[in-house]
Scaffold this motif. Structure first.
Motif, short mmCIF file in Angstrom:
data_model
loop_
_atom_site.label_atom_id
_atom_site.label_comp_id
_atom_site.label_asym_id
_atom_site.label_seq_id
_atom_site.Cartn_x
_atom_site.Cartn_y
_atom_site.Cartn_z
N LEU A 208 0.83 -1.20 0.00
CA LEU A 208 0.00 0.00 0.00
C LEU A 208 0.87 1.25 0.00
O LEU A 208 1.99 1.26 0.51
N ALA A 209 0.34 2.30 -0.62
CA ALA A 209 1.01 3.59 -0.69
C ALA A 209 0.20 4.59 0.11
O ALA A 209 -1.00 4.72 -0.11
N VAL A 210 0.85 5.28 1.02
CA VAL A 210 0.20 6.32 1.81
C VAL A 210 0.92 7.63 1.54
O VAL A 210 2.08 7.80 1.91
N ASP A 211 0.23 8.52 0.85
CA ASP A 211 0.76 9.85 0.56
C ASP A 211 2.13 9.79 -0.12
O ASP A 211 3.05 10.54 0.23
N GLY A 212 2.27 8.87 -1.07
CA GLY A 212 3.49 8.82 -1.87
C GLY A 212 4.54 7.85 -1.39
O GLY A 212 5.53 7.61 -2.09
N ALA A 213 4.39 7.27 -0.20
CA ALA A 213 5.37 6.32 0.33
C ALA A 213 4.79 4.91 0.26
O ALA A 213 3.73 4.64 0.82
N PHE A 214 5.51 4.00 -0.42
CA PHE A 214 5.00 2.64 -0.64
C PHE A 214 5.55 1.70 0.44
O PHE A 214 6.73 1.72 0.77
N THR A 215 4.67 0.86 0.97
CA THR A 215 5.05 -0.15 1.96
C THR A 215 4.57 -1.50 1.46
O THR A 215 3.36 -1.71 1.26
N GLY A 216 5.50 -2.42 1.22
CA GLY A 216 5.12 -3.76 0.78
C GLY A 216 4.45 -4.53 1.91
O GLY A 216 4.67 -4.24 3.09
N TRP A 217 3.65 -5.52 1.55
CA TRP A 217 2.96 -6.29 2.59
C TRP A 217 3.95 -6.97 3.52
O TRP A 217 3.67 -7.13 4.72
N GLU A 218 5.10 -7.38 3.00
CA GLU A 218 6.09 -8.03 3.85
C GLU A 218 6.72 -7.06 4.85
O GLU A 218 7.37 -7.48 5.82
N GLU A 219 6.53 -5.76 4.62
CA GLU A 219 7.08 -4.74 5.52
C GLU A 219 6.08 -4.30 6.58
O GLU A 219 6.42 -3.50 7.46
N SER A 257 -10.60 -7.55 5.64
CA SER A 257 -10.41 -8.83 4.95
C SER A 257 -9.20 -8.77 4.00
O SER A 257 -8.42 -9.71 3.91
N THR A 258 -9.05 -7.65 3.31
CA THR A 258 -7.90 -7.48 2.39
C THR A 258 -6.60 -7.50 3.16
O THR A 258 -5.63 -8.17 2.77
N PHE A 259 -6.55 -6.80 4.26
CA PHE A 259 -5.33 -6.77 5.06
C PHE A 259 -5.02 -8.14 5.65
O PHE A 259 -3.84 -8.55 5.68
N GLU A 260 -6.02 -8.83 6.12
CA GLU A 260 -5.79 -10.14 6.70
C GLU A 260 -5.26 -11.15 5.68
O GLU A 260 -4.43 -12.00 5.98
N SER A 261 -5.74 -11.02 4.43
CA SER A 261 -5.32 -11.99 3.40
C SER A 261 -3.96 -11.65 2.80
O SER A 261 -3.30 -12.54 2.24
N HIS A 262 -3.50 -10.40 2.91
CA HIS A 262 -2.22 -10.02 2.32
C HIS A 262 -1.13 -9.78 3.35
O HIS A 262 0.00 -10.27 3.21
N ALA A 263 -1.44 -9.03 4.39
CA ALA A 263 -0.40 -8.68 5.37
C ALA A 263 -0.03 -9.82 6.28
O ALA A 263 1.02 -9.80 6.91
N SER A 264 -0.89 -10.81 6.38
CA SER A 264 -0.63 -11.93 7.29
C SER A 264 0.10 -13.09 6.63
O SER A 264 0.33 -14.13 7.25
N ARG A 265 0.45 -12.93 5.35
CA ARG A 265 1.10 -14.04 4.64
C ARG A 265 2.55 -14.17 5.06
O ARG A 265 3.21 -13.20 5.36
#
Length: 265
Positions: A208-219, A257-265
């Motif tokens: 996800l990108a918040v105000d121009g800064a991208f954070t990968g799900w693994e981060e 639901s989106t966060f649980e399926s991606h950030a929890s991997r």
């Protein structure tokens, strides 16, 4: 938004000219062998030209988005503030125009292109990562109530401290310099803080990108999705914790639901 290589090169050249030129002027003034302004002009032109040339061979986006590499160029020009403070201490009757015309003032201005490089590099990397992923959600928001209270409180404390320092200058009979420094410090500080109220959030399958800064799900270390707020805690000591208002965003249950399926991997 993508940025051209010539823009990066121009910013690197400007930064080098503003950092090296005043230093050369200081050395010339101490030695007494050369006119400081001639030294500033020559050194600035040479350093600016070299910076423009080197900028074409640097991976500016990688350098600007690496914290250990990006912080020193931003902090380095602030060293010229010591020069300005010493100048004020030894010349209490100096005029604002004289202060603005000192080489050290040009050195402080080098913070501008350094911050611009970090901002543009971050946003360019974010755009490229979003384009390579599948966008799931995109919405406009702002920090939640807790974050806004902290931000406005910090702004009030910062402006109060600056007002106190400017007040000392006024009591010392340097009201004109206090006005100039107030305009140069207070207005940009207030605008920088207040503009942080607007946030653009883009959620993709890669992160996800918040105000121009991208954070990968693994981060992403952890997250909390409530009815009216979203809190994202990236990994790392120096990473920002995002606290966002969801009152006008996507459905909280679907987002959870989106966060649980991606950030929890």
């Amino acid at each position: 938004m993508r940025y051209t290589r010539s823009l990066y090169r121009s910013l690197v050249g400007t930064y080098c000219a503003l950092v090296v030129g005043p230093f050369a002027a200081a050395l010339a003034g101490v030695s007494g062998l050369l006119d400081p302004w001639i030294s500033l002009a020559v050194a600035g032109l040479v350093a600016g030209g070299l910076g423009y040339w080197v900028g074409n061979r640097l991976d500016v986006e990688r350098l600007a988005t690496s914290l250990p590499l990006a912080v020193p160029p931003v902090v380095l020009p602030l060293g010229y503030l010591v020069w300005l403070i010493a100048l004020l201490a030894h010349n209490p009757g100096i005029s604002p125009l004289t202060l603005l015309g000192r080489p050290a003032t040009l050195g402080v201005l080098a913070v501008g292109p350094a911050v611009a490089l970090v901002e543009l590099g971050t946003r360019s990397v974010t755009v490229s990562r979003i384009e390579a992923a599948t966008v799931l959600y995109s919405f406009q928001t702002r920090p939640d109530k807790r974050e806004r209270r902290i931000t406005y409180g910090a702004l009030a404390v910062g402006l109060g401290a600056v007002a106190g320092l400017l007040g000392v200058l006024v009591l010392s009979g340097q009201a004109s310099i206090a006005a100039v420094l107030g305009l140069l410090v207070v207005v940009p500080l207030a605008l920088a803080v207040l503009r942080s109220d607007d946030r653009t959030v883009v959620v993709t399958d890669a992160g996800l990108a918040v105000d121009g800064a991208f954070t990968g799900w693994e981060e992403v270390d952890s997250f909390t999705v409530a009815e009216d707020s979203l809190v994202i805690r990236p990994r790392g000591w120096f990473a920002d914790v995002y606290r966002l208002d969801l009152s006008s965003g996507p459905d909280p249950d679907q987002l959870r639901s989106t966060f649980e399926s991606h950030a929890s991997r």
